[in-house]
Design a protein around this motif. Structure first.
Motif, PDB file in Angstrom:
ATOM      1  N   TYR A   9       0.853  -1.186   0.000  1.00  0.00           N
ATOM      2  CA  TYR A   9       0.000   0.000   0.000  1.00  0.00           C
ATOM      3  C   TYR A   9       0.892   1.240   0.000  1.00  0.00           C
ATOM      4  O   TYR A   9       1.861   1.317   0.742  1.00  0.00           O
ATOM      5  CB  TYR A   9      -0.877   0.067   1.256  1.00  0.00           C
ATOM      6  CG  TYR A   9      -1.775  -1.111   1.489  1.00  0.00           C
ATOM      7  CD1 TYR A   9      -2.554  -1.656   0.473  1.00  0.00           C
ATOM      8  CD2 TYR A   9      -1.870  -1.665   2.761  1.00  0.00           C
ATOM      9  CE1 TYR A   9      -3.398  -2.736   0.714  1.00  0.00           C
ATOM     10  CE2 TYR A   9      -2.718  -2.745   3.012  1.00  0.00           C
ATOM     11  CZ  TYR A   9      -3.472  -3.268   1.987  1.00  0.00           C
ATOM     12  OH  TYR A   9      -4.305  -4.328   2.240  1.00  0.00           O
ATOM     13  N   ASP A 115     -11.975  -0.783   4.491  1.00  0.00           N
ATOM     14  CA  ASP A 115     -11.329   0.037   3.468  1.00  0.00           C
ATOM     15  C   ASP A 115     -12.294   1.166   3.130  1.00  0.00           C
ATOM     16  O   ASP A 115     -13.295   1.363   3.827  1.00  0.00           O
ATOM     17  CB  ASP A 115     -10.914  -0.793   2.249  1.00  0.00           C
ATOM     18  CG  ASP A 115     -12.089  -1.461   1.551  1.00  0.00           C
ATOM     19  OD1 ASP A 115     -13.247  -1.336   2.034  1.00  0.00           O
ATOM     20  OD2 ASP A 115     -11.874  -2.114   0.518  1.00  0.00           O
ATOM     21  N   HIS A 170      -3.273   7.780   2.226  1.00  0.00           N
ATOM     22  CA  HIS A 170      -3.120   6.398   1.751  1.00  0.00           C
ATOM     23  C   HIS A 170      -4.140   6.088   0.671  1.00  0.00           C
ATOM     24  O   HIS A 170      -5.094   6.847   0.435  1.00  0.00           O
ATOM     25  CB  HIS A 170      -3.202   5.399   2.911  1.00  0.00           C
ATOM     26  CG  HIS A 170      -4.518   5.326   3.615  1.00  0.00           C
ATOM     27  ND1 HIS A 170      -5.553   4.522   3.199  1.00  0.00           N
ATOM     28  CD2 HIS A 170      -4.952   5.945   4.735  1.00  0.00           C
ATOM     29  CE1 HIS A 170      -6.569   4.638   4.038  1.00  0.00           C
ATOM     30  NE2 HIS A 170      -6.238   5.499   4.972  1.00  0.00           N
ATOM     31  N   ALA A 174      -6.667   0.311   0.696  1.00  0.00           N
ATOM     32  CA  ALA A 174      -5.809  -0.248   1.750  1.00  0.00           C
ATOM     33  C   ALA A 174      -6.656  -0.692   2.947  1.00  0.00           C
ATOM     34  O   ALA A 174      -7.372   0.109   3.546  1.00  0.00           O
ATOM     35  CB  ALA A 174      -4.780   0.783   2.197  1.00  0.00           C
TER      36      ALA A 174
END
Length: 197
Positions: A9, A115, A170, A174
């Motif tokens: 990730y 997620d 991010h 992920a």
């Protein structure tokens, strides 16, 4: 801005050095006012323990509902553009918010694995209030929706050691989770999903 990968990730981590941007009297009062609303959701689907969130209220949008949040919004957009190339959008000149909300959790609260919406190009979690003993953010290898932390095999959670004033970008796909909050004082996060424009 630190860029790195965990379990394949992509992540980027930065820190806001001006405490007045996220902890000044105006934004603090704005958050206090927002979290005093009795209509806030007392429990999210993947929350274990006591906490409140603006996530489920359609009328609430973080940047419209918190007095004094303007300087943070300006700082955040500059930081997000610094990593536009990293998240696959090198020609971006701005961002458009997909969703943005805030969570406040109390001692004993933790999160389950989840997620985020793939419609966003990237997302970020910012920590305006994170006292000693705060819950931490963990990336999960081979995760699945709603898994509890104790169900994840040893070595498959990478805790990020987040501090107050940190912002962690991010990828939306992920898998991630939240450890148990151990402080007597609450922890507040801003969760921001966005697309580059």
């Amino acid at each position: 801005m630190e860029r790195y990968t965990v379990f394949d990730y992509k992540l980027a981590k930065t820190h806001c050095d001006d405490e007045q941007i996220y902890k000044g009297p105006e934004i603090t009062a704005g958050l206090d006012k927002l979290f005093s609303d009795p209509d806030l959701c007392p429990c999210l689907e993947d929350q274990n323990g006591e906490g409140i969130s603006t996530f489920r209220l359609k009328d609430y949008f973080l940047f419209n509902d918190v007095d004094g949040i303007g300087p943070f919004k300006e700082w955040f957009e500059k930081e997000a553009l610094k990593v536009s190339d990293y998240f696959g959008h090198p020609d971006a000149t701005g961002i458009t918010y997909f969703r943005a909300w805030t969570n406040k959790i109390y001692k004993g609260c933790s999160g389950n694995v989840h997620d985020h919406d793939p419609s966003s190009h990237a997302m970020a979690v910012f920590y305006p209030l994170a006292p000693e003993g705060s819950a931490d953010f963990g990336l999960v290898k081979d995760g699945w929706a709603h898994a509890k932390n104790h169900e994840i095999p040893e070595g498959n959670i990478a805790w990020q050691n987040i501090k107050e004033g940190d912002c962690l970008f991010h990828q939306t796909h992920a898998w991630h989770t939240v450890s148990e909050h151990e402080s007597d004082d609450p922890r507040i996060v801003f969760v921001i999903e966005f697309v580059y424009s």
